[in-house]
Design a protein around this motif. Sequence first.
Motif, PDB file in Angstrom:
ATOM      1  N   MET A 219     -80.944 -20.034  36.819  1.00 55.13           N
ATOM      2  CA  MET A 219     -79.612 -20.555  37.053  1.00 55.13           C
ATOM      3  C   MET A 219     -78.709 -20.067  35.921  1.00 55.13           C
ATOM      4  O   MET A 219     -79.055 -20.137  34.755  1.00 55.13           O
ATOM      5  N   LYS A 220     -77.539 -19.589  36.286  1.00 55.42           N
ATOM      6  CA  LYS A 220     -76.528 -19.183  35.308  1.00 55.42           C
ATOM      7  C   LYS A 220     -75.483 -20.275  35.210  1.00 55.42           C
ATOM      8  O   LYS A 220     -75.038 -20.816  36.217  1.00 55.42           O
ATOM      9  N   ILE A 221     -75.086 -20.574  33.982  1.00 58.20           N
ATOM     10  CA  ILE A 221     -74.069 -21.603  33.750  1.00 58.20           C
ATOM     11  C   ILE A 221     -72.790 -20.895  33.342  1.00 58.20           C
ATOM     12  O   ILE A 221     -72.740 -20.225  32.312  1.00 58.20           O
ATOM     13  N   ARG A 222     -71.760 -21.062  34.192  1.00 57.84           N
ATOM     14  CA  ARG A 222     -70.486 -20.400  33.932  1.00 57.84           C
ATOM     15  C   ARG A 222     -69.356 -21.387  33.655  1.00 57.84           C
ATOM     16  O   ARG A 222     -68.281 -20.996  33.243  1.00 57.84           O
ATOM     17  N   GLU A 223     -69.592 -22.659  33.891  1.00 55.47           N
ATOM     18  CA  GLU A 223     -68.557 -23.684  33.745  1.00 55.47           C
ATOM     19  C   GLU A 223     -68.932 -24.658  32.637  1.00 55.47           C
ATOM     20  O   GLU A 223     -70.079 -25.102  32.544  1.00 55.47           O
ATOM     21  N   ALA A 224     -67.934 -25.025  31.821  1.00 57.30           N
ATOM     22  CA  ALA A 224     -68.166 -25.977  30.729  1.00 57.30           C
ATOM     23  C   ALA A 224     -68.610 -27.338  31.267  1.00 57.30           C
ATOM     24  O   ALA A 224     -69.452 -28.002  30.664  1.00 57.30           O
ATOM     25  N   SER A 225     -68.063 -27.746  32.403  1.00 50.67           N
ATOM     26  CA  SER A 225     -68.431 -29.050  32.959  1.00 50.67           C
ATOM     27  C   SER A 225     -69.909 -29.091  33.348  1.00 50.67           C
ATOM     28  O   SER A 225     -70.576 -30.118  33.176  1.00 50.67           O
ATOM     29  N   ILE A 226     -70.430 -27.976  33.843  1.00 47.30           N
ATOM     30  CA  ILE A 226     -71.854 -27.889  34.195  1.00 47.30           C
ATOM     31  C   ILE A 226     -72.702 -27.943  32.924  1.00 47.30           C
ATOM     32  O   ILE A 226     -73.716 -28.644  32.863  1.00 47.30           O
ATOM     33  N   LEU A 227     -72.257 -27.219  31.900  1.00 44.84           N
ATOM     34  CA  LEU A 227     -72.989 -27.198  30.635  1.00 44.84           C
ATOM     35  C   LEU A 227     -73.038 -28.595  30.015  1.00 44.84           C
ATOM     36  O   LEU A 227     -74.096 -29.051  29.579  1.00 44.84           O
ATOM     37  N   LEU A 228     -71.900 -29.298  29.980  1.00 40.57           N
ATOM     38  CA  LEU A 228     -71.878 -30.650  29.417  1.00 40.57           C
ATOM     39  C   LEU A 228     -72.829 -31.585  30.151  1.00 40.57           C
ATOM     40  O   LEU A 228     -73.465 -32.444  29.536  1.00 40.57           O
ATOM     41  N   GLY A 229     -72.915 -31.440  31.445  1.00 34.95           N
ATOM     42  CA  GLY A 229     -73.825 -32.276  32.230  1.00 34.95           C
ATOM     43  C   GLY A 229     -75.287 -31.933  32.002  1.00 34.95           C
ATOM     44  O   GLY A 229     -76.164 -32.778  32.160  1.00 34.95           O
ATOM     45  N   ALA A 230     -75.567 -30.686  31.591  1.00 36.34           N
ATOM     46  CA  ALA A 230     -76.954 -30.245  31.420  1.00 36.34           C
ATOM     47  C   ALA A 230     -77.480 -30.430  29.998  1.00 36.34           C
ATOM     48  O   ALA A 230     -78.693 -30.562  29.807  1.00 36.34           O
ATOM     49  N   LEU A 231     -76.588 -30.443  29.008  1.00 38.38           N
ATOM     50  CA  LEU A 231     -77.036 -30.531  27.620  1.00 38.38           C
ATOM     51  C   LEU A 231     -77.815 -31.814  27.361  1.00 38.38           C
ATOM     52  O   LEU A 231     -77.474 -32.881  27.869  1.00 38.38           O
ATOM     53  N   GLU A 232     -78.862 -31.688  26.571  1.00 45.65           N
ATOM     54  CA  GLU A 232     -79.729 -32.809  26.189  1.00 45.65           C
ATOM     55  C   GLU A 232     -80.298 -33.515  27.417  1.00 45.65           C
ATOM     56  O   GLU A 232     -80.519 -34.733  27.409  1.00 45.65           O
ATOM     57  N   GLY A 233     -80.517 -32.780  28.468  1.00 49.76           N
ATOM     58  CA  GLY A 233     -81.073 -33.373  29.684  1.00 49.76           C
ATOM     59  C   GLY A 233     -80.145 -34.394  30.326  1.00 49.76           C
ATOM     60  O   GLY A 233     -80.586 -35.333  30.974  1.00 49.76           O
ATOM     61  N   GLY A 234     -78.831 -34.232  30.107  1.00 46.61           N
ATOM     62  CA  GLY A 234     -77.839 -35.139  30.685  1.00 46.61           C
ATOM     63  C   GLY A 234     -77.443 -36.271  29.742  1.00 46.61           C
ATOM     64  O   GLY A 234     -76.484 -36.995  30.008  1.00 46.61           O
ATOM     65  N   GLU A 235     -78.174 -36.428  28.624  1.00 46.80           N
ATOM     66  CA  GLU A 235     -77.888 -37.525  27.698  1.00 46.80           C
ATOM     67  C   GLU A 235     -76.532 -37.363  27.013  1.00 46.80           C
ATOM     68  O   GLU A 235     -75.838 -38.344  26.768  1.00 46.80           O
TER      69      GLU A 235
END
Length: 116
Positions: free
Chosen positions: A1-17
């Motif tokens: 999976m490629k992450i191109r959006e900051a909103s997606i990255l924020l949701g994925a960091l630290e397993g969503g924590e």
Amino acid sequence: MKIREASILLGALEGGELNRSLSAELSKVLAELHDMSTEDVKKTFKGEVDIKIMLAAENGAVTISSEIKSKTPKRPRARSFYWITENGELSTEHPNQTDMFKGPRDTATRTAEPAV
């Protein structure tokens, strides 16, 4: 999976924590600002929620860490007014104004009288 959006990255960091913590901190600051602004409707209260994302790249890979900080205004504390007597004591009555019948009140510690 490629992450191109900051909103997606924020949701994925630290397993969503990170997203859960950021949302909780934002809600806490907003609730505090709401309470303060409804207690004193003539004043503007400001707060902050800061997120810092640190990136460390090595050999084509990146490690991402984060930090969340928030700030709300200090709540004003109530003020009390007393007179200072010549002896450096506090009085609820002006020391230069005497009671018409008894004179100045004693500022010594008093105990509560039992209710009858």
